[in-house]
Design an enzyme around this catalytic site. Sequence first.
Site, PDB file in Angstrom:
ATOM      1  N   SER A 281      38.692  31.285  48.919  1.00 49.30           N
ATOM      2  CA  SER A 281      39.620  31.580  50.006  1.00 49.30           C
ATOM      3  C   SER A 281      40.376  30.308  50.349  1.00 49.30           C
ATOM      4  O   SER A 281      39.831  29.210  50.264  1.00 49.30           O
ATOM      5  CB  SER A 281      38.835  32.075  51.218  1.00 49.30           C
ATOM      6  OG  SER A 281      39.559  31.841  52.408  1.00 49.30           O
ATOM      7  N   GLU A 294      36.971  43.975  42.507  1.00 49.81           N
ATOM      8  CA  GLU A 294      37.873  44.618  43.479  1.00 49.81           C
ATOM      9  C   GLU A 294      39.152  45.102  42.802  1.00 49.81           C
ATOM     10  O   GLU A 294      39.657  46.189  43.092  1.00 49.81           O
ATOM     11  CB  GLU A 294      38.228  43.639  44.607  1.00 49.81           C
ATOM     12  CG  GLU A 294      37.081  43.413  45.580  1.00 49.81           C
ATOM     13  CD  GLU A 294      37.393  42.319  46.590  1.00 49.81           C
ATOM     14  OE1 GLU A 294      37.092  42.515  47.771  1.00 49.81           O
ATOM     15  OE2 GLU A 294      37.931  41.260  46.201  1.00 49.81           O
TER      16      GLU A 294
END
Length: 463
Positions: A281, A294
């Site tokens: 991140s 994902e």
Amino acid sequence: MTDKDKRPWAGRFTEATDEFVERFTASVTFDQRLYAEDIAGSMAHARMLTRVGVLTDEECEAILGGLTTIQQEIEQGRFEWSIALEDVHMNIEARLTGLIGDAGKKLHTGRSRNDQVATDLRLWLRQQIDDLDGMLEGLLRVLLDLGEAHADTVMPGFTHLQTAQPVTFGHHLLAWFEALKRDRARLADCRVRTNIMPLGAAALAGTSYPIDRAYTAELLGFDGLAHNSLDAVSDRDFAIEFCACASLLMMHLSRIAEELVLWSSSQFDFIVLPDRYCTGSSIMPQKKNPDVPELVRGKSGRVYGDLLSLLTLMKGQPLAYNKDNQEDKEPLFDAVDTLADCLQAFTGLLANLEPKPESMRAAALRGFATATDLADYLVRAGLPFRDAHEVVGRAVLFGLEQGRDLSELSLSELQTFSATIDPDIFEVLSLDGSVAARNHIGGTAPQQVLAAVARARAGLDRE
Ligand code: ARG
């Protein structure tokens, strides 16, 4: 002569195509992907025409030579694709005539772009199915290796995402294996209907030349001939069927992805995803995000979209060929590309997965996973199942209040719920005892997992 003048239908027209319409109707930006199949189809067609006496040997030689040159030009990036020449077929044909003269103009005898494009697409998809099959086999083998290594790794099995009964991790992996094995069989079945040759249908009605379709089919490795010319040029079932198989496969990959995402969270902590398959991140330093699963989950939607596009594309079309069909390629290409990427992603990711057996076992100990085993034990001692169910329910409630698993209760505590409970209960309540007891074909016992791996591997080796 400009590319516009080279268009085969220029003779019928009195004004040039509108610039916008030229771009709007062209497919060469995407169908150039079919160049190799288009050339292979043309070579086989030329050979067939020569065999039946429509072309001379010299003309055939010139055509084959010219097409070989064109293939090299394309593969070396030297071929100039032209929007004015609309599609891959007319681009290649125009270049052929430019290279070899009149013989090039004879190639299209007894053929139409309608049967040509259907043939190209089937040849292309056949190859893609074979490539995907190889990738799928690789993924299946990774699952077998991992399943074998974790035949006796115990984890909680879930229903409703609540801890249900202990299972082995190997058994869970083999559940994925079964689903993907069905997908592989579906693709193989789709290949059967894909590998049928439309060529010879010409525009829609067949041709008046003495063609030998069986010979062309043999040259191109087709298993059979389309038996109706109208159907041959208009049928896109094979593309739809492929996208349906791909959608099912993506749905399975998406479910696997969902489990990988859950399991790699600190809440589950069952697995560690390889660092090189994750990203971080930009704001939260501690994050390691499961982007690859994902994205696989997300991309399932694209492939369903491709299927829906093709179904909708076909539903209103009268026989036979309509220009609508030009829209068949991009969804099909997209489904193939997406699927290939997702298979590659999961094969690499799963081959480098790091399961955490201790953590899985600890989780299995937390959710009263062996409650059913206690009920079964009481039934074996003579209690009706419904009564046993109630007795165990009370024991679970007690354990919940105490913050202890059933296996952590003492014998005397357990006996307050049923006097028939003996010291051998602790074997029954253990996670290993629970999984080992499910020792039948399809059961979760480590012995069964190993046997299933051996069967499955022999199946793959036999192919
Ligand atoms: N580019 C066309 C397609 O992809 C080729 C067939 C065109 N045939 C025709 N009659 N306009 O479908």
